[in-house]
Design a protein around this motif. Structure first.
Motif, short mmCIF file in Angstrom:
data_model
loop_
_atom_site.label_atom_id
_atom_site.label_comp_id
_atom_site.label_asym_id
_atom_site.label_seq_id
_atom_site.Cartn_x
_atom_site.Cartn_y
_atom_site.Cartn_z
N ALA A 125 0.57 -1.40 -0.16
CA ALA A 125 0.20 -0.22 -0.25
C ALA A 125 0.72 1.17 0.12
CB ALA A 125 -1.04 0.31 1.21
N ARG A 126 1.85 1.30 0.81
CA ARG A 126 3.06 2.54 0.75
C ARG A 126 3.92 1.78 -0.35
NH1 ARG A 126 0.70 1.12 5.91
NH2 ARG A 126 0.62 2.62 6.95
N GLY A 127 4.30 0.95 -1.22
CA GLY A 127 5.33 0.63 -2.35
C GLY A 127 6.85 1.14 -1.77
N MET A 128 6.97 0.36 -0.06
CA MET A 128 7.34 0.29 0.16
C MET A 128 8.71 -0.85 0.10
SD MET A 128 6.88 1.32 4.07
CE MET A 128 6.08 0.16 4.65
N ARG A 129 9.88 -1.24 0.10
CA ARG A 129 10.79 -2.45 -0.21
C ARG A 129 11.46 -3.16 1.67
NH1 ARG A 129 10.08 -5.83 -4.39
NH2 ARG A 129 11.62 -6.14 -4.54
N THR A 144 7.20 6.55 11.33
CA THR A 144 6.51 5.63 12.35
C THR A 144 6.06 6.82 13.57
OG1 THR A 144 8.31 6.64 14.55
CG2 THR A 144 8.44 3.74 13.03
N VAL A 145 6.26 8.21 12.74
CA VAL A 145 5.50 9.58 13.67
C VAL A 145 3.58 8.67 13.27
CG1 VAL A 145 4.80 11.34 13.72
CG2 VAL A 145 6.82 10.80 14.01
N MET A 146 3.79 7.97 12.10
CA MET A 146 2.50 7.79 11.37
C MET A 146 1.78 6.62 11.09
SD MET A 146 2.50 11.20 9.15
CE MET A 146 0.96 10.35 8.69
N VAL A 147 2.11 6.27 12.09
CA VAL A 147 2.08 4.86 12.67
C VAL A 147 0.89 4.40 13.48
CG1 VAL A 147 2.13 2.01 12.96
CG2 VAL A 147 3.98 3.55 11.65
N PRO A 148 -0.53 3.83 12.88
CA PRO A 148 -0.79 3.81 13.96
C PRO A 148 -1.17 3.24 14.92
CG PRO A 148 -2.14 3.00 12.49
CD PRO A 148 -0.80 2.93 11.80
N ALA A 149 -1.87 3.92 16.14
CA ALA A 149 -1.57 2.37 17.65
C ALA A 149 -2.32 1.40 17.44
CB ALA A 149 -1.73 3.96 18.58
N LEU A 150 -2.76 0.74 17.95
CA LEU A 150 -3.72 -0.53 18.76
C LEU A 150 -3.71 -0.20 20.00
CD1 LEU A 150 -1.43 -3.35 17.18
CD2 LEU A 150 -3.06 -2.67 15.80
N ALA A 182 -5.62 -1.81 9.95
CA ALA A 182 -4.93 -0.55 10.39
C ALA A 182 -4.89 0.10 9.27
CB ALA A 182 -4.45 -0.77 11.33
N GLY A 183 -4.40 -0.51 8.36
CA GLY A 183 -3.57 -0.37 7.10
C GLY A 183 -2.28 -1.03 6.78
N GLY A 184 -2.34 -2.04 6.89
CA GLY A 184 -0.77 -3.11 7.27
C GLY A 184 0.25 -2.44 8.44
N ALA A 185 -0.08 -2.00 8.86
CA ALA A 185 1.41 -1.33 10.00
C ALA A 185 0.43 -0.59 11.01
CB ALA A 185 2.32 -0.34 9.21
N ALA A 186 1.20 -1.05 12.06
CA ALA A 186 0.89 -0.61 13.26
C ALA A 186 1.49 -1.13 14.31
CB ALA A 186 -0.55 -1.09 14.03
N MET A 187 1.52 0.12 15.71
CA MET A 187 2.68 0.26 16.71
C MET A 187 1.72 -0.25 18.03
SD MET A 187 5.18 1.29 17.65
CE MET A 187 5.89 2.74 16.93
N LEU A 188 2.39 -1.33 18.44
CA LEU A 188 1.83 -1.65 19.55
C LEU A 188 2.23 -1.35 20.60
CD1 LEU A 188 0.05 -4.08 20.86
CD2 LEU A 188 2.48 -5.44 21.01
N TYR A 189 0.98 -0.91 21.81
CA TYR A 189 1.20 -0.31 22.96
C TYR A 189 1.07 -1.70 24.48
CZ TYR A 189 1.87 3.98 20.86
OH TYR A 189 2.53 4.90 20.42
N ILE A 190 2.34 -1.57 25.49
CA ILE A 190 1.97 -1.96 26.41
C ILE A 190 2.21 -1.57 27.78
CG2 ILE A 190 2.74 -4.39 27.71
CD1 ILE A 190 3.36 -5.53 24.99
N GLY A 191 1.43 -1.81 28.98
CA GLY A 191 1.87 -1.19 30.12
C GLY A 191 0.24 -0.36 30.28
N GLY A 192 0.02 -0.14 31.77
CA GLY A 192 -1.18 0.88 31.73
C GLY A 192 -1.88 -0.09 32.22
N GLY A 193 -3.03 0.30 33.35
CA GLY A 193 -4.23 -0.78 33.32
C GLY A 193 -4.23 -1.27 34.80
N LEU A 194 -3.03 -1.09 35.79
CA LEU A 194 -3.10 -1.69 37.17
C LEU A 194 -2.13 -0.16 38.02
CD1 LEU A 194 -1.28 -5.04 36.96
CD2 LEU A 194 -3.11 -4.79 36.36
N ALA A 195 -3.35 -0.88 38.80
CA ALA A 195 -3.44 0.39 40.64
C ALA A 195 -1.47 0.49 40.89
CB ALA A 195 -4.05 0.24 41.73
#
Length: 440
Positions: free
Chosen positions: A288-292, A299-305, A323-336
């Motif tokens: 989709a991006r014509g990348m090799r 990475t600034v334009m990579v959507p977050a999951l 997400a368009g074939g590329a996405a950033m995975l975030y881990i953490g948060g949610g515990l007190a």
């Protein structure tokens, strides 16, 4: 006309065999034995190519196969009677393990001779292999050279060798072609009444080593589905017991990876807020991006999951596609009350895949000290597909970069403190010194 060996009364040993080896670590092997001009050629067609038969020789009652596996030399010595075999699997310095097997009926494995299965393998890779450049390999030439060789193959084993060679030429991890036959009655290595299977070893274990240091062992990130909740509960218990310790050691030696599910829970215990664990790119994202190369991605334009844990390991590929074939995975948060002490991570050359990603994330985002040896350098996200009856192809479906943009595939995670990875006591001493706490 019967071969000379058959005329002399020796059993027919050629064909595809399902062999079961008993012992402390039982395994099943699909073994192909070809015979051309009186020469036997053995090939392993399963076990993700970790067993490498080197030679086979007839005996009066069957055959002996020499093989290398797990950095050791082994021998399969069996007697063949009709369509069954029985004997032993021996390793130098160890007691032989019972082995038995059956000749696989033709309907359990689609024939590899001809080009139907070969073309199916090639088609899957041309549609779904994550990298349109095939890791720098000349894919068109490799396929053009391999196809006539498969077409001319005289046995499944011979064709298998050509297909496996084609995949190895790409030079990537998570790319395997294996036999997975379905038979109603697998071979048994014992005539005794079967006993209940032993309880599986938990993936998560822990120990308070001293008032200053805790130890968390994660043997695998494989738990998912019904097997995930018990391991999550064990991880929660571990951090509840070690919450006030100033430092902990997370042992990922020998952890060959798995899903993101258990890793997500680990991140919740170690990060108050979500942090970038890395981004994934699938073939669709390249096209989709014509990348090799994924390095060309901004990475600034990579959507977050989503960061609420709703993207499970089973859903990760679909979420990246959406997400368009590329996405950033975030881990953490949610515990007190996440753990806020210092962290060291133990690694070795068998720390692979998701375990490498976790080590890199903790090194980058949490300031963890990595102690041991460089990791396997086998971090791609893979998928499985049945390409023909009895034949499975595992292929890398997504490339991965860490939150800081590092590519782990082919490189791995370098330790901050090199140490002998097999010496647990030495590793713990090195980790304690790096964490500035007394050794246990």
């Amino acid at each position: 006309m019967a071969s000379p060996s058959h005329a002399q009364g020796r059993p027919d040993v050629a064909g595809n065999w399902l062999v079961r080896v008993a012992g402390p670590q039982p395994f099943t092997l699909v073994l192909s034995v070809d015979e051309h001009g009186g020469v036997l050629t053995p090939r392993a067609m399963s076990r993700y190519q970790t067993i490498f038969p080197s030679s086979a020789a007839r005996t009066d009652s069957g055959l002996v196969v020499a093989a290398a596996a797990w950095e050791r030399e082994h021998a399969l010595d069996v007697a063949v009677r009709g369509d069954s075999l029985r004997g032993s699997w021996s390793t130098a310095g160890q007691a032989p393990a019972p082995a038995s097997g059956v000749r696989l009926p033709r309907e359990t494995l689609a024939p590899l001779t001809g080009t139907a299965v070969f073309d199916s393998v090639v088609g899957v890779l041309e549609r779904h292999f994550y990298d349109p450049g095939y890791n720098g390999a000349d894919w068109a030439r490799l396929v053009a050279e391999a196809r006539p060789r498969v077409a001319a193959a005289r046995s499944d084993g011979e064709a298998y060798a050509v297909i496996s060679g084609l995949l190895r030429a790409i030079g990537t991890s998570h790319l395997y072609f294996t036999a997975v036959p379905r038979i109603s009655r697998p071979p048994s290595t014992s005539t005794q009444t079967p006993t209940a299977p032993a309880a599986s070893t938990p993936s998560v274990s822990w120990q308070v080593l001293s008032p200053s240091l805790g130890y968390l062992r994660i043997a695998s990130f494989e738990p998912s589905g019904e097997s995930l909740p018990p391991e999550v509960a064990r991880m929660d218990s571990a951090f509840a017991e070690m919450a006030e310790l100033p430092a902990i050691v997370i042992d990922l030696r020998g952890n060959e990876g798995g899903s993101v599910d258990l890793a997500y829970r680990l991140g919740q215990h170690l990060q108050r807020e979500p942090v970038a664990a890395g981004y994934f790119v699938i073939r669709h994202g390249y096209d989709a991006r014509g990348m090799r190369a994924a390095a060309a991605l901004d990475t600034v334009m990579v959507p977050a999951l989503p960061t609420d844990g709703s993207v499970t390991g089973a859903m990760l590929g679909q979420a990246v596609y959406a997400a368009g074939g590329a996405a950033m995975l975030y881990i953490g948060g949610g515990l007190a009350r996440p753990y806020t002490g210092r962290i060291a991570v133990l690694t070795d050359e068998n720390t692979g895949s998701a375990a490498e990603a976790v080590a890199a994330m903790l090194q980058e985002a949490r300031g963890a000290v990595v102690v041991g040896a460089r990791t396997a350098g086998a971090m791609l996200s893979s998928a499985d597909v049945m390409v023909a009856p009895g034949w499975r192809l595992r292929y890398p479906a997504m490339d991965y970069r860490t939150g800081a943009g590092r590519r782990l595939e082919g490189d791995g995670v370098a330790p901050d403190v090199p140490a002998p990875p097999a010496d647990r006591a030495a590793l713990l001493r090195a980790a304690a010194q790096a964490l500035r706490v007394p050794p246990p």
